[in-house]
Design an enzyme around this catalytic site. Sequence first.
Site, PDB file in Angstrom:
ATOM      1  N   THR A 280       3.633   8.394  -6.781  1.00 50.38           N
ATOM      2  CA  THR A 280       3.254   7.966  -5.437  1.00 50.38           C
ATOM      3  C   THR A 280       1.783   8.293  -5.223  1.00 50.38           C
ATOM      4  OG1 THR A 280       3.676   8.180  -3.067  1.00 50.38           O
ATOM      5  CG2 THR A 280       4.112  10.129  -4.415  1.00 50.38           C
ATOM      6  N   GLU A 281       1.051   7.311  -4.669  1.00 52.78           N
ATOM      7  CA  GLU A 281      -0.414   7.436  -4.669  1.00 52.78           C
ATOM      8  C   GLU A 281      -0.943   8.544  -3.773  1.00 52.78           C
ATOM      9  OE1 GLU A 281       0.283   3.375  -2.510  1.00 52.78           O
ATOM     10  OE2 GLU A 281       1.281   4.553  -4.040  1.00 52.78           O
TER      11      GLU A 281
END
Length: 447
Positions: A280-281
């Site tokens: 997840t960024e």
Amino acid sequence: MKQVKVISATEAAALIKDGDVVLGGGFGMTGNPVNILHELAKTSTKNLTFVANNVGEPNMGGGRLLNNGQLKKMIGSFFTSNPEAVKAAQEGKVEYELIPQGTLAEAIRAGGAGIGGFYTVTSAGTKIADGHETKVIDGVEQVFVKGIRGNVAIIRAWKADTAGNLQYRMTEQNFNRAMATAADLVIAEVQEIVPVGELDPNEIHTPGCFVDYLVERKLTEEDLGSSASTGSKKVDDLRMNMAKRAFAELQKGDVVNLGIGIPTLVADLIKPEDGIILHTENGMLGVGPEPTDGGGAMKYPVNAGKVPVTALPGSSYFDSADSFAMIRGGHIDVAIMGGLEIDEAGNLANWAVPGKPLLGVGGAMDLASGAKKLIITLSHTDRAGNSKVVPECTLPLTAHNCVDMCITELAVFKYINGKLTLLEVMPGSSLEEVRAKTAAKFEEKLS
């Protein structure tokens, strides 16, 4: 060892002057220095330039500053969560600069490192690159981005010692770590201040030399908004069929990033034995399913969609700059994202519709240009029945020639030798329906 002065949130807000460039940490609802920003919103300080990932969060400080008329300019990757932010920008009441999320993180890191700027493939050939210098490097068009520095950075950490050393918790590093290096004056709002020596040097994320002031303030569930508890996903058979087909493309050992919407359903299909590593960024590798006990961000990490998740064995946390370095550096095997249009050339449009109240690019441009394989999930037609699989995209582009596969509720397409090719007809559809509802020309290679 130096001692950093501990002040109140009100005193911290008073340190910000008219016309300052203010960096505000946080991602979604987590890692935000809410108390200081709310105190700033009570002041008469104005003509501020506010730099944050999501400037417009209505319940966060940035949204309040905007609604109060204290902002001259907002710089960020996403303003859409606050309709007032979008309206103010579109009506010219406030200047704005929309920057892809990973580019924003890297620009702040560059500013903090004394680097004037850098070139990136992200946003090349799109509206976001308008007005920027470009250069072809190793045969690839790249966009020049200046480093970003502020007069003041307001960040959030979990623990600090009296020397200003900081520790962050779970996915709350996000933009805070880079922002701590990139301003003339850095104020850290923290959950707890401990004496020097209590923090293990191996576990300090921001050294005290970057920090000028500390504000101790306990975080509450009220501060977290929608991230205080687990959310719910919109699920129906058509959407789940698309998620299942996308999941079938994943292989053991793949590092995978999932966009919002239909792609998030893929996470529920992944089992530990599949060996798939979710990224997840906002700064986590090894994302697990949503917690089953109803716990929220006070107890669990949060993904880029603001949803509390669990951490699988072997998970790791990092900041947004490192997260997007993984993306741009080709360390993400597969990205699965939603789309508004794809075309015969493999171009993607998924971030803006002219005239619609949408003002945010997020991390889509970075992922579209950086992931080794890009799978797009989208409904085959819009509400008016017009095809979203088109000869040439008419909406603002996210990236050129980036799509490897497209999955709709009607069909599965792949680009084979650069040509859009129909591989499968989805359950409940027919070849005749796919042909009738697809505006783009495509070849057929049905199994």
